[in-house]
Design an enzyme around this catalytic site. Structure first.
Site, PDB file in Angstrom:
ATOM      1  N   HIS A 146       0.829  -1.203   0.000  1.00  0.00           N
ATOM      2  CA  HIS A 146       0.000   0.000   0.000  1.00  0.00           C
ATOM      3  C   HIS A 146       0.867   1.259   0.000  1.00  0.00           C
ATOM      4  O   HIS A 146       0.629   2.196  -0.773  1.00  0.00           O
ATOM      5  CB  HIS A 146      -0.919   0.025   1.227  1.00  0.00           C
ATOM      6  CG  HIS A 146      -2.152  -0.809   1.099  1.00  0.00           C
ATOM      7  ND1 HIS A 146      -2.114  -2.185   1.060  1.00  0.00           N
ATOM      8  CD2 HIS A 146      -3.469  -0.449   1.009  1.00  0.00           C
ATOM      9  CE1 HIS A 146      -3.363  -2.644   0.955  1.00  0.00           C
ATOM     10  NE2 HIS A 146      -4.194  -1.618   0.933  1.00  0.00           N
ATOM     11  N   HIS A 195       0.917  -4.160   9.464  1.00  0.00           N
ATOM     12  CA  HIS A 195       2.300  -3.907   9.063  1.00  0.00           C
ATOM     13  C   HIS A 195       3.092  -3.386  10.251  1.00  0.00           C
ATOM     14  O   HIS A 195       2.550  -2.737  11.153  1.00  0.00           O
ATOM     15  CB  HIS A 195       2.380  -2.864   7.942  1.00  0.00           C
ATOM     16  CG  HIS A 195       2.255  -3.444   6.570  1.00  0.00           C
ATOM     17  ND1 HIS A 195       3.173  -4.326   6.031  1.00  0.00           N
ATOM     18  CD2 HIS A 195       1.308  -3.260   5.608  1.00  0.00           C
ATOM     19  CE1 HIS A 195       2.799  -4.653   4.802  1.00  0.00           C
ATOM     20  NE2 HIS A 195       1.671  -4.040   4.531  1.00  0.00           N
TER      21      HIS A 195
END
Length: 231
Positions: A146, A195
């Site tokens: 992302h 993450h």
């Protein structure tokens, strides 16, 4: 004969080494970070865990904010949304005859995806695991796809906008939107606990390095192809 703005050459092709140096610095920092991640360097691992633990403790108590972050990360700043914006620009460039530039932008975007997936597979870093997760994600953690896709897409779109004569107001708005998107998507990935902070930083650095090299290479090619004065 009237020429479309998309076909017009910029008044001054950048010949400075700034994009090349930016790419080199970001690439070097990416390699350093990648080595630390692969070697599981203790200070980095501790910092990742500390930040992630703190954010997760907040997330599990704020379901409304979690929902907002999921909408942002899954729709507004999703990699496919970003790629779709770039695809629109590529089609517009191709339609107006700037086919080399269109191909360059498309190739950079494809290379970004391949590079990201290749590094993920090579490093094989596990994502954070929680007994009470607020979201889930697939594939390896490093680098954040992302974050990398947001940087690549936003930088390419800003570059195209700059090349083809945006006004000051439009440029400021586009720059603000790009910064919000790049920083915002990184924060959503961290807040949702999918993450580690170094994954997001790695995505930002790798995306910046790739696009800087792509811009430098195209500017170099274009400057060599321009006819010399007086020819």
């Amino acid at each position: 004969m009237h020429r479309s703005p998309l076909l017009s050459r910029p008044g001054r092709v950048r010949t400075s080494l700034q994009p090349l140096w930016t790419g080199a610095v970001c690439a070097l920092l990416t390699v350093v970070l990648l080595v630390m991640v692969a070697a599981r360097w203790s200070p980095l691992i501790r910092l990742d865990r500390t930040v992630s633990d703190w954010l997760h403790r907040r997330a599990v108590t704020e379901p409304a904010l979690v929902h907002a972050n999921r909408v942002l990360t899954d729709w507004l700043w999703d990699p496919w949304t970003m790629r779709a914006l770039v695809a629109v620009a590529v089609v517009a460039l191709w339609w107006h005859g700037a086919r080399l530039l269109a191909g360059w932008v498309a190739a950079t975007t494809v290379l970004s995806s391949l590079l990201q997936q290749g590094i993920k597979a090579a490093v094989g870093r596990e994502r954070p695991r929680w007994p009470d997760p607020v979201d889930s994600a697939h594939y390896a953690a490093f680098p954040s796809g992302h974050a990398m896709t947001a940087v690549v897409s936003c930088v390419l779109l800003l570059w195209l906008l700059r090349r083809h004569g945006s006004g000051p107001r439009m440029w400021r708005a586009a720059l603000a939107a790009a910064w919000i998107s790049v920083l915002g998507v990184g924060l959503t990935r961290l807040y949702l606990g999918v993450h580690w902070p170094s994954d997001v930083l790695g995505g930002w650095l790798l995306g910046a390095a790739l696009t800087a090299f792509a811009v430098a290479a195209f500017d170099r090619y274009e400057s060599r192809e321009r006819p010399s004065p007086g020819v």
